[in-house]
Structure formats: C-alpha cells, structure tokens
Design a protein around this motif. Structure first.
Motif, PDB file in Angstrom:
ATOM      1  N   TYR A 163     -27.516   1.481  75.408  1.00 47.98           N
ATOM      2  CA  TYR A 163     -28.060   0.380  74.598  1.00 47.98           C
ATOM      3  C   TYR A 163     -27.258   0.230  73.300  1.00 47.98           C
ATOM      4  CZ  TYR A 163     -32.123   0.385  77.702  1.00 47.98           C
ATOM      5  OH  TYR A 163     -32.940   0.287  78.797  1.00 47.98           O
ATOM      6  N   TRP A 164     -26.885  -0.985  72.998  1.00 48.05           N
ATOM      7  CA  TRP A 164     -26.138  -1.290  71.778  1.00 48.05           C
ATOM      8  C   TRP A 164     -27.117  -1.401  70.604  1.00 48.05           C
ATOM      9  CZ3 TRP A 164     -21.760  -0.788  69.550  1.00 48.05           C
ATOM     10  CH2 TRP A 164     -21.393  -1.567  68.453  1.00 48.05           C
ATOM     11  N   ASN A 165     -26.845  -0.633  69.559  1.00 45.27           N
ATOM     12  CA  ASN A 165     -27.649  -0.697  68.340  1.00 45.27           C
ATOM     13  C   ASN A 165     -26.834  -1.443  67.284  1.00 45.27           C
ATOM     14  OD1 ASN A 165     -28.664   0.010  65.704  1.00 45.27           O
ATOM     15  ND2 ASN A 165     -29.927   1.589  66.684  1.00 45.27           N
ATOM     16  N   GLU A 166     -27.226  -2.678  67.030  1.00 48.39           N
ATOM     17  CA  GLU A 166     -26.440  -3.578  66.173  1.00 48.39           C
ATOM     18  C   GLU A 166     -26.379  -3.080  64.720  1.00 48.39           C
ATOM     19  OE1 GLU A 166     -24.491  -6.114  67.007  1.00 48.39           O
ATOM     20  OE2 GLU A 166     -24.064  -6.554  64.890  1.00 48.39           O
ATOM     21  N   GLN A 167     -27.522  -2.578  64.195  1.00 52.60           N
ATOM     22  CA  GLN A 167     -27.522  -2.092  62.801  1.00 52.60           C
ATOM     23  C   GLN A 167     -26.527  -0.960  62.595  1.00 52.60           C
ATOM     24  OE1 GLN A 167     -30.478  -2.803  64.325  1.00 52.60           O
ATOM     25  NE2 GLN A 167     -32.056  -3.351  62.834  1.00 52.60           N
ATOM     26  N   GLU A 168     -26.541  -0.032  63.528  1.00 51.34           N
ATOM     27  CA  GLU A 168     -25.665   1.150  63.393  1.00 51.34           C
ATOM     28  C   GLU A 168     -24.287   0.933  63.986  1.00 51.34           C
ATOM     29  OE1 GLU A 168     -27.366   4.885  64.658  1.00 51.34           O
ATOM     30  OE2 GLU A 168     -29.389   4.163  64.252  1.00 51.34           O
ATOM     31  N   LYS A 169     -24.084  -0.209  64.654  1.00 49.58           N
ATOM     32  CA  LYS A 169     -22.833  -0.462  65.397  1.00 49.58           C
ATOM     33  C   LYS A 169     -22.527   0.731  66.303  1.00 49.58           C
ATOM     34  CE  LYS A 169     -21.909  -4.285  62.977  1.00 49.58           C
ATOM     35  NZ  LYS A 169     -22.666  -5.419  63.533  1.00 49.58           N
ATOM     36  N   LYS A 179     -19.532  -3.130  73.246  1.00 50.56           N
ATOM     37  CA  LYS A 179     -20.403  -3.336  72.088  1.00 50.56           C
ATOM     38  C   LYS A 179     -21.589  -4.179  72.523  1.00 50.56           C
ATOM     39  CE  LYS A 179     -17.042  -2.706  68.425  1.00 50.56           C
ATOM     40  NZ  LYS A 179     -16.069  -2.011  69.298  1.00 50.56           N
ATOM     41  N   GLU A 180     -22.152  -3.795  73.667  1.00 50.74           N
ATOM     42  CA  GLU A 180     -23.298  -4.508  74.237  1.00 50.74           C
ATOM     43  C   GLU A 180     -23.993  -3.543  75.211  1.00 50.74           C
ATOM     44  OE1 GLU A 180     -21.593  -7.620  76.948  1.00 50.74           O
ATOM     45  OE2 GLU A 180     -19.819  -6.373  76.686  1.00 50.74           O
ATOM     46  N   ASP A 181     -25.155  -3.937  75.716  1.00 53.54           N
ATOM     47  CA  ASP A 181     -25.870  -3.083  76.657  1.00 53.54           C
ATOM     48  C   ASP A 181     -25.040  -2.921  77.933  1.00 53.54           C
ATOM     49  OD1 ASP A 181     -27.786  -3.126  74.724  1.00 53.54           O
ATOM     50  OD2 ASP A 181     -29.240  -4.316  75.862  1.00 53.54           O
ATOM     51  N   ARG A 227     -32.970   2.225  72.258  1.00 53.45           N
ATOM     52  CA  ARG A 227     -31.929   1.649  71.413  1.00 53.45           C
ATOM     53  C   ARG A 227     -31.602   2.550  70.212  1.00 53.45           C
ATOM     54  NH1 ARG A 227     -29.880  -3.041  72.720  1.00 53.45           N
ATOM     55  NH2 ARG A 227     -31.584  -3.826  73.991  1.00 53.45           N
ATOM     56  N   LYS A 278     -33.725   3.647  67.784  1.00 52.40           N
ATOM     57  CA  LYS A 278     -34.342   3.220  66.532  1.00 52.40           C
ATOM     58  C   LYS A 278     -35.512   4.098  66.110  1.00 52.40           C
ATOM     59  CE  LYS A 278     -32.840  -1.530  66.758  1.00 52.40           C
ATOM     60  NZ  LYS A 278     -33.166  -2.940  66.903  1.00 52.40           N
TER      61      LYS A 278
END
Ligand code: PMP
Length: 304
Positions: free
Chosen positions: A39-45, A91-93, A290, A292
């Motif tokens: 799973y891509w975590n956008e906040q943490e890149k 950089k994606e799921d 993800r 989080k």
C-alpha cells in the motif's frame, strides 16, 4: 517505468522472465504461490508491504506439501521482494506474486525427481472486486476441494481451477462473487477469500478443517475484532441457511481486502446494506495496511 521480475535467481527485465511450454507446473498445476499487497502511503511517500513474512511463511508451508525446495529463507524472500519493488519504483498500490514451481521440462505426473523454480513479479493493483461496499454473492454448485483430494490449506496453482469454476459460474449468472460449500454442504469460503458472518454481535467463520485456505487477512480480522472492537470470533461449522439469516456477511482476503456482502442467493443480508461491524473493520484494516496506525506498524514492511 522499467519492469522487472525475479527469475532464476536474478533480477531480469520482465520480457526475459519466460518459461517453456514443457514446464511441469504449466502442464500439471504443480506450483505454490502467494498474493501479497503493498500500500502506498502518500504522506510518508512510502510503500508498505502488508504482513510480508507471514505470506512467505505460508509459501514455505505450501512448498513442504508440494515437495518444492524453496531455497530462500523468509527473511531473504522479504529482502528480494523489497529490492524488486525498489527497482521498479512503484509509488502506488501494488500486488506481488511469488511462485515456486516444478520447473523440469518434460512429461510425467509426480512431485519427486523434479527441478524447482522460483519467480516473483509485481503489478500495480486496485480493487479485486469492484463492489467492496456491497457485493452480491451466490452459492456455487461447485464444491470446495477436499484436503484429501488436493490440500486446500496450501496455495497451489492447480487448485485454483476450483476457484475459477466457482467464480465464473456465479459471475455469468450476474453475481459479483461465489460462496463455496464443502463436500458435506457446509460453508467453506469465497472463490478466493475467507468469509465471516455476524450473528448477535459475534463473528463466526469456518474453522480450518472446512477446507479453507488459512488466510492471513482472516487472522488479521480475528485479531482486530478482538483487540479493537472487543468482538470474539467463533470458528465453527456454518450451515448454508445461516447465510440467509446472518445480520452481516463479509469476505476478507489480500485481494478482496474486506468486502461487505449485501445479498446472497437473492436474499438481502441483514438490512441489505453494509453492516456496522464490517464498516468498522474495513476502516481499521485500510488504515493499518497503509501504515497509518502506529500500534500495527510492525505488520507493514517499508520498501524505500
Ligand atoms: N481463500 C482462498 C482460496 C484464497 O485464494 C485467498 C487469497 N489468498 C484467501 C482465502 C485469503 O487469504 P489471504 O487473506 O491470506 O490473502
């Protein structure tokens, strides 16, 4: 994006990862595999692989049953997988598919005296079933493979003929997903996911002796329900007609994630909408997967 595979002990461009039509596993279904999500975590890149060692531990178990010598330890397999995803740069799921298989080229059904092969590839991946918030299911006329015919607890490529027959039968009848019964007519699982019922505020799921695949998501859900919702899970035999009177029903698995079932065999499940327990478990699951939720971050292995 440059695509790679891990194949024959090295990383190669995906176009070069090819097997012969004479390969034993292609002819006889003698492969063991896993399906894993990152799973891509956008906040943490950051890309987090969910419960990766657990998947490779199960692959080792499948390989024992199939007499495949998987030469790498779970730790090595985790490192190879992370390196593959880094090389490809997702950089994606993502969905990750390792396969350990009988690689000898030639004729002859058996498990002994064959060479073993191993490969991993990955693909960008979204939903496995579109209607995760409300799937319509039907009981398939195909029965789940029995442990003494083809071991259901091993994730073996050939066994997925059983899943494919069930899935296509109900999809062609207009449903989203199949529910498969055991030889003696009790609920086993979905075509490629485990199943839970909610009755009177308690979770119920078929026990491993019902020829289920012992799902990692199933284990996750049992733990989250107990720890976070204070709800116990009973593992027991489930009659078909209990599906029709349950307050909630949902599927869980790496592919399907957590998906509400809102109709079975033309009858609404509960209110005919996603139920409160399924909804809470979905929210928990997606947050945790993800990366989080600090408490469960040990289930998430970073790629970068
Ligand atoms: N049952 C079957 C037949 C499956 O293919 C899967 C998916 N691997 C599952 C259950 C769920 O297992 P997991 O949660 O480990 O993905």
């Amino acid at each position: 994006m440059a695509r790679y595979a891990y194949f024959e002990s090295k990383f190669v461009p995906i176009e070069e990862a090819k097997i012969s039509i004479m390969t034993h596993a292609f002819n006889y279904g003698t492969g063991a595999f896993e399906g894993i999500r990152a799973y891509w975590n956008e906040q943490e890149k950051q890309l987090y692989i969910f419960r990766l060692p657990e998947h490779y531990d199960r692959l080792h178990q499948s390989c024992r049953i199939l007499k495949i010598d998987l030469k790498h330890t779970t730790e090595e397999l985790c490192d190879i997988t992370r390196e593959l995803l880094r090389k490809e740069g997702y950089k994606e799921d993502t969905y990750i598919r390792p396969v350990a298989y009988k690689a000898t080229e030639g004729i002859g059904v058996r498990l002994h005296d064959l060479e073993d092969g191993f490969c991993i590839f990955a693909i960008a991946f979204g939903r496995y079933i579109e209607k995760e918030e409300g799937a319509r299911a039907a009981v398939s006329s195909w029965r789940r493979v029995d442990d003494n015919a083809a071991p259901a607890r091993a994730k073996i490529t050939g066994i997925y003929v059983n899943s494919a027959l069930s899935k296509t039968e109900v999809v062609e009848r207009g449903y989203d997903e199949a529910i498969v019964l055991t030889q003696d007519g009790h609920v086993s699982e979905g075509s490629a996911e485990n199943i839970f019922l909610v009755r009177d505020g308690v979770l119920i799921t078929p026990a491993p002796f019902e020829n289920i695949l012992e799902g990692i998501t199933r284990r996750t859900i049992i733990e989250l329900a107990r720890e976070e919702l204070g709800i116990d899970t009973i593992e027991r035999q489930i009659d078909r007609s209990e599906l029709y009177i349950a307050d909630e029903v949902f599927f869980c698995g790496t592919g399907v994630q957590v998906a509400a079932v809102i109709e079975i065999d033309g009858r609404p499940v509960g209110t005919g909408k996603i139920g409160p327990i399924c909804e809470r478990l979905r929210r928990l699951y997606f947050g945790i997967a993800r990366g989080k939720v600090e408490k469960y971050k040990h289930w998430c292995m970073p790629v970068y």
